[in-house]
Scaffold this motif. Sequence first.
Motif, PDB file in Angstrom:
ATOM      1  N   ALA A  62       0.835  -1.207   0.000  1.00 49.63           N
ATOM      2  CA  ALA A  62       0.000   0.000   0.000  1.00 49.63           C
ATOM      3  C   ALA A  62       0.864   1.249   0.000  1.00 49.63           C
ATOM      4  O   ALA A  62       2.004   1.253   0.475  1.00 49.63           O
ATOM      5  CB  ALA A  62      -0.927  -0.002   1.208  1.00 49.63           C
ATOM      6  N   THR A  63       0.285   2.320  -0.537  1.00 44.84           N
ATOM      7  CA  THR A  63       0.921   3.631  -0.542  1.00 44.84           C
ATOM      8  C   THR A  63      -0.147   4.665  -0.883  1.00 44.84           C
ATOM      9  O   THR A  63      -1.325   4.329  -1.015  1.00 44.84           O
ATOM     10  CB  THR A  63       2.080   3.685  -1.552  1.00 44.84           C
ATOM     11  OG1 THR A  63       2.781   4.918  -1.405  1.00 44.84           O
ATOM     12  CG2 THR A  63       1.562   3.574  -2.972  1.00 44.84           C
ATOM     13  N   THR A  64       0.248   5.906  -1.021  1.00 45.50           N
ATOM     14  CA  THR A  64      -0.672   6.960  -1.446  1.00 45.50           C
ATOM     15  C   THR A  64      -0.393   7.330  -2.892  1.00 45.50           C
ATOM     16  O   THR A  64       0.729   7.156  -3.394  1.00 45.50           O
ATOM     17  CB  THR A  64      -0.522   8.205  -0.561  1.00 45.50           C
ATOM     18  OG1 THR A  64       0.824   8.675  -0.631  1.00 45.50           O
ATOM     19  CG2 THR A  64      -0.886   7.893   0.859  1.00 45.50           C
ATOM     20  N   SER A 384     -14.211   2.014  -2.010  1.00 45.16           N
ATOM     21  CA  SER A 384     -13.023   1.542  -2.730  1.00 45.16           C
ATOM     22  C   SER A 384     -13.406   1.183  -4.153  1.00 45.16           C
ATOM     23  O   SER A 384     -14.490   0.613  -4.398  1.00 45.16           O
ATOM     24  CB  SER A 384     -12.421   0.319  -2.025  1.00 45.16           C
ATOM     25  OG  SER A 384     -11.949   0.670  -0.744  1.00 45.16           O
ATOM     26  N   GLN A 425      -5.731   6.540  -1.552  1.00 45.84           N
ATOM     27  CA  GLN A 425      -5.003   5.426  -0.957  1.00 45.84           C
ATOM     28  C   GLN A 425      -5.008   4.266  -1.956  1.00 45.84           C
ATOM     29  O   GLN A 425      -6.057   3.927  -2.503  1.00 45.84           O
ATOM     30  CB  GLN A 425      -5.645   4.993   0.355  1.00 45.84           C
ATOM     31  CG  GLN A 425      -5.558   6.018   1.468  1.00 45.84           C
ATOM     32  CD  GLN A 425      -4.133   6.206   1.956  1.00 45.84           C
ATOM     33  OE1 GLN A 425      -3.347   5.256   1.995  1.00 45.84           O
ATOM     34  NE2 GLN A 425      -3.800   7.438   2.330  1.00 45.84           N
ATOM     35  N   ARG A 427      -3.832   0.246  -2.870  1.00 45.77           N
ATOM     36  CA  ARG A 427      -3.385  -1.078  -2.439  1.00 45.77           C
ATOM     37  C   ARG A 427      -3.308  -1.974  -3.674  1.00 45.77           C
ATOM     38  O   ARG A 427      -4.230  -2.005  -4.492  1.00 45.77           O
ATOM     39  CB  ARG A 427      -4.342  -1.704  -1.405  1.00 45.77           C
ATOM     40  CG  ARG A 427      -4.439  -0.948  -0.101  1.00 45.77           C
ATOM     41  CD  ARG A 427      -5.336  -1.679   0.889  1.00 45.77           C
ATOM     42  NE  ARG A 427      -4.747  -2.947   1.311  1.00 45.77           N
ATOM     43  CZ  ARG A 427      -3.908  -3.062   2.351  1.00 45.77           C
ATOM     44  NH1 ARG A 427      -3.566  -1.995   3.062  1.00 45.77           N
ATOM     45  NH2 ARG A 427      -3.445  -4.244   2.697  1.00 45.77           N
TER      46      ARG A 427
END
Length: 490
Positions: A62-64, A384, A425, A427
């Motif tokens: 995960a990251t932004t 999401s 966000q 993933r």
Amino acid sequence: MSKVTGRSRANGRIRWIGAGIVLVGAVAAGVTLAVARDDEAATTARLVTVAADRGAVTLDVATTGTVEPATTRSLSFAVAGTVESIAVRAGNRVAEGDELARLDDVDAAEDVSDAQTKLAEAQARLTEARESAAMATASATVCAVETRTGGPVVAGRAAAEPMPAPKAAVPTTVAPAQAGGAQVGRAQAGRAQAGGAQAGRAQAGRAQAGGAAAGGAVAESPQPAEGARAVAGAAAAAALYGGRIAQAGDGIGPIADVAEAGAPMAQAEELQAAATAATVCATQGYPGSGNDQVLTAEQAVNNAELSLVKAREALDGTVIKAPIAGTVLTVGGSVGDQVKGGSTFVGLADTYDMQVSAEFPEADAGSLAKGQAGTVTLADSDASYEAKVVQVDPVGTSDGTLVRYGVLLAFTAAPEGLLVGQSAQVRVRTGEVAEVLRVPSTSVHDIAGESGTVRIAGGADRTVTVGLRGDQYTEITDGLAEGEQVVRSW
């Protein structure tokens, strides 16, 4: 103060001190008991066990990231000029083909008109050159046929005429004749001068021609040629027999003329062959000119067509049109500004096809690949959205402490109202196995390669073989049976 009063006070102090000692002891005992109970509870917690079961093991990173258009275009004018009109501003949505901005096109339109005029002139010169070449070729062809057949050409073929019978010989002395500056004397001497070339004896039936014919009445050809046509062999025959050479087109062939002059037929044919060999016809095309006028004209037409294409492209380049449907991001000027050709004037983005740009640390980037599934959660929403990795940068960038790799994700179904630059966000699922033997990841310790250690209920440690290490569960490929109890965390 009396002695009794002093003793009472001393006894009171002793009693208070004793009570304090008792109280401190009680507190200490309570604390000791509480610590003992916490240790017992902690021990009990450490001994919580779970059974190995079968299920899915997944691994995500995960990251932004940032929402951005999948396609952006930097649009410019093809030529320099003055901005005449601007039809949009930043934020406007446009359709493919919409006009965005325009330059003053007066000069460009004049250039197109001039190029069209030059092309028409070049095409006219090419037509004239082709017609001239065709006429020259036809004339040369007629001359060549007459030379081979010894007679005129009628409808593209030599005229067939009967050969006249030989006549009585005529006096052998004829008047000298001047031809091309060369004089022929007495026929008995059989000498003829033509353009500086000398012929042998006429009795041998040979003559040399260098550009002029001499002796008797010399025929002139109506066909165009560079210089006079030499017929020295026939001239020599005329000087010897007192005959004449017919003009081309009078219906009488050279052999008949020589025979009519009194020469035997065999000698007449020999003299005719010599005359034919001495006749010079114009080369098909442009003899002696040193160039091909048709080729030159064709090159001029090609250059004019190329100039017209460039002029039309320049005229089209005075208008900026939207190559795709999207949203205008920037406009780099205003009406009346002078702009350079090729300088960006309008920035356009395809906001109908948005994507997410993210950067992952190198520890995670090694497991990323094109086609992997992911999810995107927008900053202003808890929902999401499914996405897929469409690009992983092969080269990372460093900020001095950490190396990161860029990744692009495309929405499976993009939501409405996405904004350029919106944060999210991200993933990405980098590993997944289904229906495998698994235990909580906190149950496996001392992992080295494919080997790890679990603690069985009762306190014994066991070495197992591990597969995929997921976020919540770890795959066990060997060393443990389904249903066996292991300590959840130790």
